[in-house]
Motif scaffolding. Structure first.
Motif, short mmCIF file in Angstrom:
data_model
loop_
_atom_site.label_atom_id
_atom_site.label_comp_id
_atom_site.label_asym_id
_atom_site.label_seq_id
_atom_site.Cartn_x
_atom_site.Cartn_y
_atom_site.Cartn_z
N LEU A 60 9.82 -1.43 0.20
CA LEU A 60 9.15 -0.46 -0.68
C LEU A 60 7.95 -1.11 -1.36
CD1 LEU A 60 8.95 2.27 -2.11
CD2 LEU A 60 10.62 1.43 -3.79
N GLN A 61 8.10 -2.35 -1.80
CA GLN A 61 6.98 -3.04 -2.43
C GLN A 61 5.83 -3.25 -1.45
OE1 GLN A 61 6.57 -3.75 -5.68
NE2 GLN A 61 8.54 -2.70 -6.00
N GLN A 105 1.18 6.96 2.03
CA GLN A 105 1.93 7.76 1.06
C GLN A 105 3.30 8.18 1.64
OE1 GLN A 105 -1.11 10.80 0.31
NE2 GLN A 105 -1.17 10.16 -1.85
N LYS A 111 4.04 -0.05 -1.00
CA LYS A 111 3.18 0.24 -2.16
C LYS A 111 1.88 -0.53 -2.07
CE LYS A 111 6.78 1.53 -5.47
NZ LYS A 111 7.47 1.17 -6.74
N ILE A 134 5.79 5.38 1.67
CA ILE A 134 6.38 5.15 0.35
C ILE A 134 7.62 6.02 0.19
CG2 ILE A 134 6.06 5.56 -2.12
CD1 ILE A 134 4.76 3.04 -1.27
N LEU A 154 -0.27 1.13 0.45
CA LEU A 154 -0.80 2.38 -0.11
C LEU A 154 -1.97 2.09 -1.01
CD1 LEU A 154 -0.63 5.43 -0.67
CD2 LEU A 154 1.00 4.91 -2.51
N SER A 155 -1.90 1.05 -1.80
CA SER A 155 -2.99 0.72 -2.71
C SER A 155 -4.27 0.39 -1.94
CB SER A 155 -2.59 -0.46 -3.60
OG SER A 155 -3.64 -0.82 -4.46
N ASN A 192 10.48 4.64 2.28
CA ASN A 192 11.07 3.42 1.70
C ASN A 192 11.85 3.72 0.42
OD1 ASN A 192 8.24 1.90 3.02
ND2 ASN A 192 10.28 1.15 3.51
N GLU A 193 11.39 4.67 -0.35
CA GLU A 193 12.14 5.06 -1.54
C GLU A 193 13.48 5.66 -1.14
OE1 GLU A 193 9.47 7.66 -3.55
OE2 GLU A 193 8.60 6.06 -4.79
#
Length: 380
Positions: free
Chosen positions: A109-110, A151, A113, A154, A116-117, A157-158
């Protein structure tokens, strides 16, 4: 000479007998003394009608404890046969692999992220560059697609993190309900699998407790028709009384919760379910009892002692009545349920009839009797 004397005496005796008054002789031979019998006068009264039916205790709530994840059982946290509360830990499955899976899901998940950034920043720059025609439309579209893909990743993964958390939580097998727990089918060190068919333990809530009561569909229809036709008045009380195996009454009353909508094809019965408080756990699942149900009220009930009712050769119920001449006549009657050693008579008798309740063995139809009123339980 002696023989002649003897015959003379016999002839003279016969002559004297024949010379007696013929009316007096007939009176002596025809007079039969009246037979003493005990009788009661039929009367009516309001009577609550109850029916006794067999019943079987059923747990209020039941749960089969099974693991939802696989692994080695490292701990059992309950006493077999004891009481457990909802949410209490029952078994602990080795959580090591599930902790690792959760850590891996969080790491992914990290990473997502971070991706995504980067994709977001790139898409934002390309939007500015597109306005000055520094990049092509295709390059801008590709940057936007990568941003949306990041997106979506994310969200994936969440979800993986959430699944890993659930699986880790499932390594602790907890009680789904409060109640008594049975014996355990596994010990520490046993290997279990998720959603296996074998049950780890059975858990039952028995306070309150249900009593399932099968009632003949014919009997159910009969009483419904009696109420519909006005012969019985429906009662608002749905109280049920239990009789235990030792013929004692259970300390608390129960209430009918529902009646099944289907008739059992094998038994022809409909199941009624009553609920009873059971704080001392005197009633256990599977226990057989007898239930007394309130059916209705007969406003003009005729009750006669059971000993006053006999049966003829056809099997019909019969009572002996005393007519206006104090002679015995028989009458066929229709009996319903027994109430305190009495039969409820639904046809064949009316208020004011005099029936024999004692001395039946001494009489027959046509016998002259001397009726004596006796006190019966219907007059108490």
């Amino acid at each position: 000479m002696r023989q002649m004397t003897y015959f003379a005496v016999v002839l003279s005796t016969l002559f004297l007998i024949s010379a007696c008054d013929p009316n007096e002789q007939s009176l002596t031979s025809d007079t039969v003394p009246a037979i003493n019998v005990g009788v009661m006068t039929v009367s009516t009264k309001a009577q609550a009608i109850k029916v006794e039916l067999p019943g079987r205790a059923v747990a209020y709530l039941e749960s089969e404890v099974r693991p939802q994840v696989g692994g080695i059982v490292i701990k059992r946290s309950f006493t077999e046969g004891g009481y457990v509360t909802k949410g209490q830990s029952l078994y602990q499955i080795d959580p090591s692999q599930y902790k690792a899976a959760l850590m891996n899901a969080k790491a992914e998940l990290q990473s997502a992220k971070a991706t995504l950034s980067s994709a977001k920043s790139k898409a934002k720059r390309y939007k500015v560059l597109l306005k000055t025609n520094a990049i092509s439309q295709q390059d801008f579209d590709d940057a936007q697609a990568l941003y949306k893909e990041a997106q979506a990743q994310i969200a994936v993964n969440e979800a993986n993190v959430h699944t890993a958390q659930i699986n880790l939580k499932y390594t602790e097998v907890t009680a789904p309900i409060s109640g008594k727990i049975g014996k355990s089918s596994v010990t520490e060190g046993a290997l279990v699998t998720g959603n296996q068919t074998d049950v780890l333990a059975y858990l039952q809530q028995i306070d309150p407790i249900y009593i399932d009561i099968p009632q003949s569909s014919n009997q159910l229809t009969y009483f419904r028709n009696q109420i519909k036709n006005g012969k019985l008045k429906a009662t608002q009380q749905s109280n049920v009384q239990l009789i235990l195996n030792d013929d004692s009454f259970y300390s608390s009353l129960g209430s009918i919760k529902f009646s099944d909508i289907n008739v059992d094809e094998g038994t022809g019965s409909v199941t009624l379910r009553a609920q009873f408080p059971n704080p001392e756990h005197a009633l256990l699942p599977g226990m057989y009892v007898r239930a007394l149900l309130n059916i209705g009220i007969d406003g003009n009930a005729i009750l006669v002692p059971q000993k006053a009712v006999t049966h003829n050769v056809k099997g019909q119920a019969v009572v002996m009545l005393v007519n206006s001449e104090n002679k015995i006549v028989s009458r066929v009657v229709t009996t319903a349920e027994a109430i305190d050693n009495q039969w409820r008579i639904v046809d064949g008798l009316k208020a004011g009839d005099t029936i024999v309740v004692s001395g039946l063995q001494k009489i027959q139809v046509g016998s002259l009797v001397n009726p004596t009123p006796v006190l019966t339980s219907t007059e108490n």
